[in-house]
Design a protein around this motif. Structure first.
Motif, PDB file in Angstrom:
ATOM      1  N   HIS A   1      -5.278   6.322  -1.956  1.00  6.01           N
ATOM      2  CA  HIS A   1      -3.947   4.519  -1.715  1.00  6.01           C
ATOM      3  C   HIS A   1      -3.673   3.851  -3.307  1.00  6.01           C
ATOM      4  O   HIS A   1      -4.850   3.353  -4.064  1.00  6.01           O
ATOM      5  CB  HIS A   1      -4.983   3.956  -0.626  1.00  6.01           C
ATOM      6  CG  HIS A   1      -4.922   2.701  -0.549  1.00  6.01           C
ATOM      7  ND1 HIS A   1      -6.000   2.006  -0.226  1.00  6.01           N
ATOM      8  CD2 HIS A   1      -3.240   2.349  -0.744  1.00  6.01           C
ATOM      9  CE1 HIS A   1      -5.073   0.721   0.234  1.00  6.01           C
ATOM     10  NE2 HIS A   1      -3.794   0.805   0.256  1.00  6.01           N
TER      11      HIS A   1
ATOM     12  N   GLY B   1      -3.701  11.978  -0.582  1.00  6.02           N
ATOM     13  CA  GLY B   1      -4.039  10.792   0.317  1.00  6.02           C
ATOM     14  C   GLY B   1      -5.382   9.699  -0.518  1.00  6.02           C
ATOM     15  O   GLY B   1      -6.456   8.416  -0.486  1.00  6.02           O
TER      16      GLY B   1
ATOM     17  N   SER C   1       1.037  -1.373  -0.143  1.00  5.52           N
ATOM     18  CA  SER C   1       0.341   0.203   0.457  1.00  5.52           C
ATOM     19  C   SER C   1       0.987   1.023  -0.077  1.00  5.52           C
ATOM     20  O   SER C   1       1.853   1.415   1.055  1.00  5.52           O
ATOM     21  CB  SER C   1      -0.798  -0.790   1.572  1.00  5.52           C
ATOM     22  OG  SER C   1      -2.158  -1.233   1.123  1.00  5.52           O
TER      23      SER C   1
ATOM     24  N   ALA D   1       4.280   8.281  -4.230  1.00  9.76           N
ATOM     25  CA  ALA D   1       3.496   8.032  -3.054  1.00  9.76           C
ATOM     26  C   ALA D   1       4.258   7.065  -1.851  1.00  9.76           C
ATOM     27  O   ALA D   1       5.458   7.272  -2.610  1.00  9.76           O
ATOM     28  CB  ALA D   1       1.762   7.358  -3.555  1.00  9.76           C
TER      29      ALA D   1
ATOM     30  N   PRO E   1       1.330   6.718   5.386  1.00  8.19           N
ATOM     31  CA  PRO E   1      -0.363   7.681   4.746  1.00  8.19           C
ATOM     32  C   PRO E   1       0.080   8.952   5.718  1.00  8.19           C
ATOM     33  O   PRO E   1      -1.181   9.387   6.014  1.00  8.19           O
ATOM     34  CB  PRO E   1      -1.614   6.586   5.658  1.00  8.19           C
ATOM     35  CG  PRO E   1      -1.139   5.389   6.547  1.00  8.19           C
ATOM     36  CD  PRO E   1      -0.086   4.958   6.046  1.00  8.19           C
TER      37      PRO E   1
ATOM     38  N   THR F   1       2.980  11.055   4.047  1.00  8.59           N
ATOM     39  CA  THR F   1       3.215  11.440   2.948  1.00  8.59           C
ATOM     40  C   THR F   1       4.252  11.800   1.759  1.00  8.59           C
ATOM     41  O   THR F   1       4.481  13.396   2.431  1.00  8.59           O
ATOM     42  CB  THR F   1       1.773  11.722   1.166  1.00  8.59           C
ATOM     43  OG1 THR F   1       1.699  12.853   1.757  1.00  8.59           O
ATOM     44  CG2 THR F   1       1.112  10.494   2.297  1.00  8.59           C
TER      45      THR F   1
ATOM     46  N   TRP G   1       0.251   5.668  -0.114  1.00  7.56           N
ATOM     47  CA  TRP G   1      -0.160   6.996  -0.313  1.00  7.56           C
ATOM     48  C   TRP G   1       0.546   8.124  -0.314  1.00  7.56           C
ATOM     49  O   TRP G   1       1.668   8.542  -0.801  1.00  7.56           O
ATOM     50  CB  TRP G   1      -1.188   6.564   1.765  1.00  7.56           C
ATOM     51  CG  TRP G   1      -2.080   5.881   2.011  1.00  7.56           C
ATOM     52  CD1 TRP G   1      -3.576   5.998   1.997  1.00  7.56           C
ATOM     53  CD2 TRP G   1      -1.614   4.772   2.373  1.00  7.56           C
ATOM     54  NE1 TRP G   1      -4.034   4.943   2.518  1.00  7.56           N
ATOM     55  CE2 TRP G   1      -2.780   4.147   2.650  1.00  7.56           C
ATOM     56  CE3 TRP G   1      -0.363   4.029   2.779  1.00  7.56           C
ATOM     57  CZ2 TRP G   1      -3.331   2.966   3.486  1.00  7.56           C
ATOM     58  CZ3 TRP G   1      -0.841   2.962   3.264  1.00  7.56           C
ATOM     59  CH2 TRP G   1      -1.923   2.286   3.615  1.00  7.56           C
TER      60      TRP G   1
ATOM     61  N   CYS H   1       1.336   7.499  -7.502  1.00  7.83           N
ATOM     62  CA  CYS H   1       0.177   8.121  -7.164  1.00  7.83           C
ATOM     63  C   CYS H   1      -0.281   7.809  -8.825  1.00  7.83           C
ATOM     64  O   CYS H   1      -0.382   8.327  -9.635  1.00  7.83           O
ATOM     65  CB  CYS H   1      -0.216   9.026  -6.596  1.00  7.83           C
ATOM     66  SG  CYS H   1      -2.402   9.132  -6.790  1.00  7.83           S
TER      67      CYS H   1
END
Ligand SMILES: [Zn+2]
Length: 112
Positions: free
Chosen positions: A41, A39, A33, A65, A69, A72, A35, A58
């Motif tokens: 994901h 924001g 994952s 990213a 989270p 960032t 971020w 991203c």
């Protein structure tokens, strides 16, 4: 007449060659994952054993990213979005561009 009826009837579903999943053509993957500053994901998948990058672009806005989270990465510069022209400049030098432009103009004028 010796008719053989058993051949097809004896073939059961599932009796085919087994082990498709063991041939290694489906490498195990792990989803990581990321971020971005907006924001978003992202969850790219990496083959197991491949080094997972610290930063990931991203997919939705192009910002870098990170895996955290709450922290960032900063957007580099003030224009995270690359214009189409910027991409063109990446691929071709300005000199190439002028040559192409001149060719295009020559075509337009019918002299090429
Ligand atoms: Zn984003």
């Amino acid at each position: 007449m010796a008719q053989r009826h058993g051949g097809l009837r004896g073939a059961r579903i599932g009796s085919g060659p087994m082990g498709e999943s063991e041939r290694g053509d489906l490498a195990p993957r792990v989803a990581v994952s990321f971020w971005c500053g907006n924001g978003h994901h992202s969850r790219p998948r990496f083959a197991v054993g491949v080094e997972v990058p610290e930063l990931w672009d991203c997919r939705r806005c192009g910002l870098p990213a990170g895996a955290d989270p709450d922290n960032t990465p900063e957007a580099p510069g003030s224009t995270p979005f690359k214009t189409h022209f910027a991409y063109v400049l990446q691929r071709r030098t300005r000199q190439d561009g002028e040559i192409l432009l001149n060719e295009a103009l020559a075509k337009l004028r019918g002299t090429f």
